[in-house]
Design an enzyme around this catalytic site. Structure first.
Site, PDB file in Angstrom:
ATOM      1  N   HIS A  25       0.753  -1.095  -0.192  1.00 44.09           N
ATOM      2  CA  HIS A  25       0.074   0.007  -0.086  1.00 44.09           C
ATOM      3  C   HIS A  25       0.935   1.314  -0.052  1.00 44.09           C
ATOM      4  O   HIS A  25       2.019   1.326   0.504  1.00 44.09           O
ATOM      5  CB  HIS A  25      -1.014   0.142   1.150  1.00 44.09           C
ATOM      6  CG  HIS A  25       0.095   0.259   2.593  1.00 44.09           C
ATOM      7  ND1 HIS A  25      -0.029   1.471   2.992  1.00 44.09           N
ATOM      8  CD2 HIS A  25       0.551  -0.366   3.556  1.00 44.09           C
ATOM      9  CE1 HIS A  25       0.587   1.361   4.089  1.00 44.09           C
ATOM     10  NE2 HIS A  25       0.637   0.068   4.371  1.00 44.09           N
ATOM     11  N   CYS A  26       0.480   2.510  -0.587  1.00 41.69           N
ATOM     12  CA  CYS A  26       0.876   3.854  -0.480  1.00 41.69           C
ATOM     13  C   CYS A  26       0.165   4.484   0.251  1.00 41.69           C
ATOM     14  O   CYS A  26      -0.633   3.858   1.306  1.00 41.69           O
ATOM     15  CB  CYS A  26       1.053   4.151  -1.764  1.00 41.69           C
ATOM     16  SG  CYS A  26      -0.375   4.473  -2.652  1.00 41.69           S
ATOM     17  N   ALA A  27       0.064   6.070   0.215  1.00 40.39           N
ATOM     18  CA  ALA A  27      -0.436   6.733   1.329  1.00 40.39           C
ATOM     19  C   ALA A  27      -1.858   6.545   1.134  1.00 40.39           C
ATOM     20  O   ALA A  27      -2.825   6.639   2.541  1.00 40.39           O
ATOM     21  CB  ALA A  27      -0.016   8.119   0.994  1.00 40.39           C
ATOM     22  N   THR A  28      -2.594   6.414   0.411  1.00 37.95           N
ATOM     23  CA  THR A  28      -4.231   6.376   0.185  1.00 37.95           C
ATOM     24  C   THR A  28      -4.515   4.961  -0.582  1.00 37.95           C
ATOM     25  O   THR A  28      -5.671   4.978  -0.643  1.00 37.95           O
ATOM     26  CB  THR A  28      -4.530   7.453  -0.895  1.00 37.95           C
ATOM     27  OG1 THR A  28      -3.899   7.448  -2.033  1.00 37.95           O
ATOM     28  CG2 THR A  28      -3.984   8.688  -0.108  1.00 37.95           C
ATOM     29  N   ARG A  29      -3.690   4.116  -1.251  1.00 41.31           N
ATOM     30  CA  ARG A  29      -4.090   3.056  -2.301  1.00 41.31           C
ATOM     31  C   ARG A  29      -3.462   1.803  -1.624  1.00 41.31           C
ATOM     32  O   ARG A  29      -2.442   1.692  -1.505  1.00 41.31           O
ATOM     33  CB  ARG A  29      -3.784   3.146  -3.543  1.00 41.31           C
ATOM     34  CG  ARG A  29      -4.617   4.438  -4.285  1.00 41.31           C
ATOM     35  CD  ARG A  29      -4.036   5.150  -5.481  1.00 41.31           C
ATOM     36  NE  ARG A  29      -2.741   5.734  -5.207  1.00 41.31           N
ATOM     37  CZ  ARG A  29      -1.923   5.983  -6.112  1.00 41.31           C
ATOM     38  NH1 ARG A  29      -1.910   5.420  -7.276  1.00 41.31           N
ATOM     39  NH2 ARG A  29      -0.944   6.735  -5.732  1.00 41.31           N
TER      40      ARG A  29
END
Length: 483
Positions: A25-29
């Site tokens: 995962h990244c910051a939002t996804r």
């Protein structure tokens, strides 16, 4: 919020544990690699309040959950699916295996150029500030700020030196990044880049004039003449040479005894690659790079507004495929040779497209009655205006289709306008409202007008299409009720 329940619902919708190959995962996804994306239950994901949008790109299926939520959902998803903790780079590597050769080539360019973008952006924006200080007629008729205030001359000169550094020594940045990407020692790649811009060489920017004067310096190796010419501001020569360097180093390590590896492998790698660079690779790729740049500039200058309209119409579809990452190499070359090219028109077209996506998304915010879409559209629309279009593009416009059409029309019209007025950027940056600082000073007004056109056309067209879509849906509903 029950994060475990959300994770389970997401896992069920994507086809279960057996369909999940890798996850991070990244910051939002959530960034997932799926064995078969065709079995994803898209309607189930769309109905989840926590899911702000989904899209597939670069072999990854990405689910937008938002900051904070995504971290907690990922923890439970990893446990439920039996996945080990993975970084986004691990997932990218897993996703690469699913790509076709063209997609892999585009990803390769992206992997090389994305890490060096901050340096290019910094240099380009400093160049923009220098242009503001030195451009005549921008604030004062017949004068620049430096002309009116001579005490600012050294400040402008200082900024200009800082701005040029990244472009003058561009082969060092590319050499480091490209050699690392190709599997070689990045510090040898940086050394190769230094070799290609060594001060003992004729500056690459002066090569054309020296060639006309028949005054190009050479090395004479037993009758073989090798031109002593640098490669300042070039892209293709250092890319090709970095590939050769990495493969030469890898080859030598297989045969050089380990006791001599640290001594002989770097020596022969640099010598062999350097010799090939100045005798064969460099001259050929320099010519190819010049032809590519000249061809792109010729197409832009010759086709005019028609070419701009076509490029603007197709820019968002190109983004969907991920092919827009291949433009980074071309833009870098256009900016590195800004005196000749005037700057990058690709950045300006991208900005028009991004603004159009934002305008269409905000039109959806105004017309839709769906609370979930409203929530997504408000944040996604503003994000697109600032240069980040993925949430708007994949979360709203493509899903509803009619705003995507409205955005394409807005992008096409505005791109034709900015092309007609030769608007170009002298730096990379956020392709949207903040992009003003990246634009050549004498075309800033035209850039602002272009953004206004892009927003207005896409906003109005999307509202018209929304009303038509609503009317069509109502008619279908009445026909079904009558039946």
């Amino acid at each position: 919020m029950d994060h475990k329940k959300i994770a389970q619902e997401v896992l069920d919708a994507i086809g279960g544990q057996e369909n999940l190959s890798a996850a991070a995962h990244c910051a939002t996804r959530l960034r997932l690699v799926l064995n078969d994306e065709s079995i994803v239950d898209q309607s189930k994901l769309d109905q989840m309040d926590e899911v702000k949008g989904t899209f597939s790109t670069g072999g990854q299926y990405q689910i937008i959950l938002g900051s904070g939520t995504v971290n907690e959902v990922y923890k439970h998803l990893a446990k439920l699916s039996g996945q080990n903790e993975m970084s986004t780079s691990d997932v990218k590597e897993a996703a690469t295996k699913k790509l076709n050769p063209i997609q892999q080539f585009v990803k390769m360019l992206s992997d090389i150029f994305v890490p060096i973008i901050p340096a290019i952006v910094a240099g380009g924006l400093l160049m923009g500030i220098n242009n503001i200080l030195t451009a005549p007629d921008l604030f004062i008729e017949g004068k620049s700020l430096v002309d009116a205030n001579p005490e600012m001359a050294d400040l402008a000169a200082l900024i200009n030196t800082f701005a040029n550094a990244a472009f003058v020594f561009l082969p060092i940045l590319i050499g480091f990044s490209a050699t690392k990407r190709f599997g070689g020692n990045p510090f040898l790649g940086a050394t190769l880049g230094m070799l290609m811009v060594h001060p003992d060489l004729l500056n690459g920017y002066n090569y054309g004039a020296a060639l006309l004067d028949n005054d190009v310096p050479v090395w004479n190796l037993f009758g073989l003449e090798i031109e002593k010419v640098g490669y300042q501001g070039t892209v293709l020569p250092v890319l090709a040479s970095s590939f050769i360097l990495a493969k030469t180093e890898t080859f030598l390590r297989k045969f050089v005894p380990s006791a001599l590896d640290n001594l002989l492998t770097p020596l022969f790698s640099i010598f062999i690659t350097g010799l090939l660079t100045f005798t064969l690779v460099g001259p050929l790729t320099r010519s190819a790079g010049n032809l590519l740049t000249d061809g792109i500039v010729w197409m832009y200058d010759t086709t005019g507004a028609i070419g701009g309209i076509i490029f603007g119409l197709f820019y968002a579809p190109i983004v969907i495929t991920g092919m827009h990452h291949s433009f980074i190499a071309v833009e870098t070359q256009l900016l590195a040779d800004v005196v000749k090219t005037g700057g990058s028109f690709i950045f300006v077209i991208a900005a028009m497209s991004n603004i159009a996506q934002g305008g269409a998304t905000l039109a959806v915010l105004k017309t839709t009655k769906n609370a979930k879409i409203k929530g997504t559209a408000s944040a996604a629309g503003i994000s697109a205006l600032l240069g980040i279009t993925e949430p708007a593009l994949f979360g709203v416009n493509l899903k509803l289709r009619y705003p995507f059409i409205g955005a394409l029309i807005g992008a096409g019209v505005s791109s034709g306008f900015v092309t007609l007025f030769q608007v170009k950027a002298t730096a990379l940056g956020a392709a949207g409202l903040p992009g003003i600082i990246s634009i050549r000073p004498d075309t800033i007004i035209s850039y602002i007008i272009g953004m206004a056109i892009s927003f207005a056309v896409s906003f109005v067209v999307t509202i018209i299409l929304a009303k038509r879509d609503a009317k069509k849906t109502a008619n279908q509903a009445s026909e079904q009720a009558a039946a």
